[in-house]
Design a protein around this motif. Structure first.
Motif, PDB file in Angstrom:
ATOM      1  N   CYS A 162     -23.709 -38.325  13.582  1.00  0.00           N
ATOM      2  CA  CYS A 162     -24.697 -37.937  12.571  1.00  0.00           C
ATOM      3  C   CYS A 162     -25.695 -36.952  13.163  1.00  0.00           C
ATOM      4  O   CYS A 162     -26.278 -37.202  14.223  1.00  0.00           O
ATOM      5  CB  CYS A 162     -25.432 -39.161  12.034  1.00  0.00           C
ATOM      6  SG  CYS A 162     -26.742 -38.761  10.840  1.00  0.00           S
ATOM      7  N   SER A 182     -32.097 -36.891   6.492  1.00  0.00           N
ATOM      8  CA  SER A 182     -31.162 -37.287   7.549  1.00  0.00           C
ATOM      9  C   SER A 182     -31.445 -38.709   8.019  1.00  0.00           C
ATOM     10  O   SER A 182     -30.531 -39.439   8.403  1.00  0.00           O
ATOM     11  CB  SER A 182     -31.232 -36.317   8.730  1.00  0.00           C
ATOM     12  OG  SER A 182     -32.471 -36.389   9.387  1.00  0.00           O
ATOM     13  N   CYS A 190     -29.873 -41.014   5.467  1.00  0.00           N
ATOM     14  CA  CYS A 190     -28.424 -40.917   5.682  1.00  0.00           C
ATOM     15  C   CYS A 190     -28.018 -41.800   6.864  1.00  0.00           C
ATOM     16  O   CYS A 190     -27.064 -42.579   6.773  1.00  0.00           O
ATOM     17  CB  CYS A 190     -28.045 -39.464   5.935  1.00  0.00           C
ATOM     18  SG  CYS A 190     -26.343 -39.212   6.482  1.00  0.00           S
ATOM     19  N   ALA A 221     -21.541 -36.854   9.833  1.00  0.00           N
ATOM     20  CA  ALA A 221     -22.419 -37.241   8.726  1.00  0.00           C
ATOM     21  C   ALA A 221     -23.608 -36.292   8.652  1.00  0.00           C
ATOM     22  O   ALA A 221     -24.191 -35.924   9.671  1.00  0.00           O
ATOM     23  CB  ALA A 221     -22.910 -38.671   8.920  1.00  0.00           C
ATOM     24  N   GLN A 222     -23.956 -35.896   7.448  1.00  0.00           N
ATOM     25  CA  GLN A 222     -25.092 -35.011   7.230  1.00  0.00           C
ATOM     26  C   GLN A 222     -25.964 -35.543   6.092  1.00  0.00           C
ATOM     27  O   GLN A 222     -25.461 -36.125   5.139  1.00  0.00           O
ATOM     28  CB  GLN A 222     -24.619 -33.597   6.868  1.00  0.00           C
ATOM     29  CG  GLN A 222     -23.873 -32.907   7.992  1.00  0.00           C
ATOM     30  CD  GLN A 222     -23.546 -31.457   7.662  1.00  0.00           C
ATOM     31  OE1 GLN A 222     -23.333 -30.662   8.557  1.00  0.00           O
ATOM     32  NE2 GLN A 222     -23.501 -31.091   6.398  1.00  0.00           N
ATOM     33  N   THR A 249     -27.275 -34.031   3.660  1.00  0.00           N
ATOM     34  CA  THR A 249     -27.316 -33.051   2.574  1.00  0.00           C
ATOM     35  C   THR A 249     -27.719 -33.734   1.277  1.00  0.00           C
ATOM     36  O   THR A 249     -27.193 -34.785   0.928  1.00  0.00           O
ATOM     37  CB  THR A 249     -25.923 -32.418   2.379  1.00  0.00           C
ATOM     38  OG1 THR A 249     -25.462 -31.938   3.631  1.00  0.00           O
ATOM     39  CG2 THR A 249     -25.972 -31.283   1.378  1.00  0.00           C
ATOM     40  N   ARG A 274     -27.511 -28.149  -1.824  1.00  0.00           N
ATOM     41  CA  ARG A 274     -26.251 -27.568  -2.291  1.00  0.00           C
ATOM     42  C   ARG A 274     -26.514 -26.453  -3.298  1.00  0.00           C
ATOM     43  O   ARG A 274     -25.859 -25.415  -3.277  1.00  0.00           O
ATOM     44  CB  ARG A 274     -25.386 -28.655  -2.916  1.00  0.00           C
ATOM     45  CG  ARG A 274     -25.006 -29.754  -1.916  1.00  0.00           C
ATOM     46  CD  ARG A 274     -24.493 -31.004  -2.608  1.00  0.00           C
ATOM     47  NE  ARG A 274     -23.308 -30.730  -3.382  1.00  0.00           N
ATOM     48  CZ  ARG A 274     -22.924 -31.434  -4.453  1.00  0.00           C
ATOM     49  NH1 ARG A 274     -23.650 -32.455  -4.858  1.00  0.00           N
ATOM     50  NH2 ARG A 274     -21.824 -31.139  -5.090  1.00  0.00           N
ATOM     51  N   ASN A 320     -27.568 -27.251   7.983  1.00  0.00           N
ATOM     52  CA  ASN A 320     -26.678 -28.389   8.173  1.00  0.00           C
ATOM     53  C   ASN A 320     -25.486 -27.910   8.999  1.00  0.00           C
ATOM     54  O   ASN A 320     -25.026 -26.784   8.845  1.00  0.00           O
ATOM     55  CB  ASN A 320     -26.184 -28.927   6.819  1.00  0.00           C
ATOM     56  CG  ASN A 320     -27.267 -29.734   6.121  1.00  0.00           C
ATOM     57  OD1 ASN A 320     -28.250 -30.124   6.736  1.00  0.00           O
ATOM     58  ND2 ASN A 320     -27.099 -29.965   4.832  1.00  0.00           N
ATOM     59  N   LEU A 329     -16.037 -34.749   6.809  1.00  0.00           N
ATOM     60  CA  LEU A 329     -17.458 -34.768   6.451  1.00  0.00           C
ATOM     61  C   LEU A 329     -17.832 -36.004   5.636  1.00  0.00           C
ATOM     62  O   LEU A 329     -17.090 -36.419   4.742  1.00  0.00           O
ATOM     63  CB  LEU A 329     -17.794 -33.505   5.658  1.00  0.00           C
ATOM     64  CG  LEU A 329     -19.247 -33.046   5.619  1.00  0.00           C
ATOM     65  CD1 LEU A 329     -19.782 -32.817   7.033  1.00  0.00           C
ATOM     66  CD2 LEU A 329     -19.376 -31.780   4.790  1.00  0.00           C
ATOM     67  N   GLU A 357     -21.248 -37.295   3.497  1.00  0.00           N
ATOM     68  CA  GLU A 357     -22.577 -36.951   2.991  1.00  0.00           C
ATOM     69  C   GLU A 357     -22.998 -38.002   1.956  1.00  0.00           C
ATOM     70  O   GLU A 357     -22.859 -37.800   0.750  1.00  0.00           O
ATOM     71  CB  GLU A 357     -22.566 -35.552   2.374  1.00  0.00           C
ATOM     72  CG  GLU A 357     -22.265 -34.453   3.379  1.00  0.00           C
ATOM     73  CD  GLU A 357     -22.104 -33.077   2.743  1.00  0.00           C
ATOM     74  OE1 GLU A 357     -22.738 -32.146   3.227  1.00  0.00           O
ATOM     75  OE2 GLU A 357     -21.340 -32.962   1.765  1.00  0.00           O
ATOM     76  N   ARG A 404     -25.520 -36.883  -1.029  1.00  0.00           N
ATOM     77  CA  ARG A 404     -25.362 -35.508  -1.500  1.00  0.00           C
ATOM     78  C   ARG A 404     -25.640 -35.328  -2.994  1.00  0.00           C
ATOM     79  O   ARG A 404     -25.868 -34.205  -3.456  1.00  0.00           O
ATOM     80  CB  ARG A 404     -23.943 -35.012  -1.182  1.00  0.00           C
ATOM     81  CG  ARG A 404     -22.849 -35.723  -1.946  1.00  0.00           C
ATOM     82  CD  ARG A 404     -21.468 -35.424  -1.364  1.00  0.00           C
ATOM     83  NE  ARG A 404     -21.104 -34.035  -1.447  1.00  0.00           N
ATOM     84  CZ  ARG A 404     -20.471 -33.497  -2.476  1.00  0.00           C
ATOM     85  NH1 ARG A 404     -20.130 -34.252  -3.510  1.00  0.00           N
ATOM     86  NH2 ARG A 404     -20.173 -32.221  -2.481  1.00  0.00           N
TER      87      ARG A 404
END
Length: 353
Positions: A119, A127, A130, A222-223, A225, A230, A246, A258, A260, A263
């Motif tokens: 991550c 983040s 997340c 892992a991000q 986002t 987006r 990112n 990926l 997310e 997201r």
């Protein structure tokens, strides 16, 4: 044609306008005009200049409005959106953020299985939430890498390490990388904000790549986002609102898939997820902080001394907002270092370069 604040006459027998007065102030679209109604539709709103301001096709459950129900200027706009969701679409309204967290954690467990996840942890709200969701789902299968690029808020590295490092709230693997000198060297003499963003993003990827290889085999990246990231990063007309850093530009040989988890969420929703996950309210309530950090809050070239000045100034400013009870009332506040050239008299000890 209409523009801006306009009085609209509506047919409140329509499900879309249920419980709403026959006349409302609304915010009209920018000079659009509908001349002819489409087949199967009937008019359910008009203005002095626009004979067709809203239409419906009850049989197909299709509704259209000429104005903006989502803005504060439109009276009863929230009620219109609510009517569409509950009266037209038949939603029950039983969904809660607790459900989202439970489903997300369960989905992460199922998707990742016994895989390893890396991550990119910036320390910001997105983040962090997340990482918290992943920690709950997979625990020690998660490794968080925090890169200090030297452009963070004052004491940010220490605060992030306290939450995610040894003895912190989460039982995960945590790596803190001090890359300040590396970033300062790459940014030396650069003044254009978007170029700074690009350099910081690219160097972040390079540093992250080095750390990723040290960890060994990793299955997922892992991000944090979120939905606005987006939207803002889309390139539709050859231009983007802004570039985000990112770590989507990692070399293909690392073979990451990926993940997310947030997201589809907006910032307020991300904070609610964090609350459900038991995160520190003060950490969750922090103002948004750009990925390139102080790199774009220092207008002009970046030096260690400028970073120190703006970090200190920012802390004084934010502490004052908290002391006055104003911090939670504004969306975002920050100290910014402007390139000001002072004029002094030659021979005066107060002269500034």
């Amino acid at each position: 044609r209409e523009y801006g604040k306009t009085l609209v006459d509506i047919d409140n027998t329509s499900p879309l306008f249920k419980g709403i007065p026959e006349q409302n102030i609304c915010w009209m679209s920018h000079n659009d005009y509908i001349e002819k109604i489409a087949p199967g539709f009937e008019i359910i709103a008009h203005t002095p200049a626009c004979p067709i301001a809203a239409v419906q096709d009850k049989a197909r459950k299709l509704y259209a409005v000429q104005f903006h129900p989502e803005v504060l200027h439109t009276e009863n706009g929230k009620q219109i959106l609510s009517n569409f969701v509950y009266e037209v679409c038949g939603c029950a309204g039983t969904w809660k953020m607790d459900s989202f967290v439970q489903e997300t954690v369960a989905n992460l467990k199922e998707k990742i299985g016994d895989g390893k996840v890396l991550c990119a942890l910036s320390g910001g709200v997105d983040s962090s939430v997340c990482a918290a969701a992943l920690a709950k789902a997979i625990g020690k299968q998660l490794t968080c890498v925090f890169v200090d690029h030297g452009l963070l808020r004052k004491n940010e590295r220490e605060e992030v390490c306290a939450v995610f490092g040894e003895g912190g709230q989460f039982d995960i693997n945590f790596v803190c990388v001090d890359a300040r000198e590396h970033f300062y060297g790459k940014l030396k003499g650069v003044t254009e904000p978007e170029r700074k963003r690009k350099i910081i993003g690219e160097e972040f990827i390079r540093v992250f790549e080095v750390e990723a290889k040290k960890i060994g085999k990793v299955d997922y990246l892992a991000q944090g986002t979120i939905y606005p990231d987006r939207i803002e990063s889309l390139n539709i007309t050859g231009k983007v609102i802004k570039s985000h850093h990112n770590v989507g530009g990692l070399p293909k040989e690392l073979n990451f898939k990926l993940v997310e988890p947030i997201r589809m969420l907006y910032k307020d929703e991300v904070r609610k997820v964090g609350k459900v996950l038991g995160m520190d309210p003060e950490h969750l309530g922090r103002h948004p902080f750009p990925g390139p950090g102080l790199g774009i809050r220092i207008l002009g070239d970046i030096t260690k001394e400028k970073v120190r000045i703006v970090q200190d100034a920012d802390k004084i400013f934010i502490d004052a907002l908290r002391a006055e009870g104003l911090y939670d009332k504004v969306w975002q506040a920050a100290a910014i270092l402007l390139p000001v050239q002072s004029v002094g008299v030659s021979g005066d000890e107060r002269t500034y370069e």
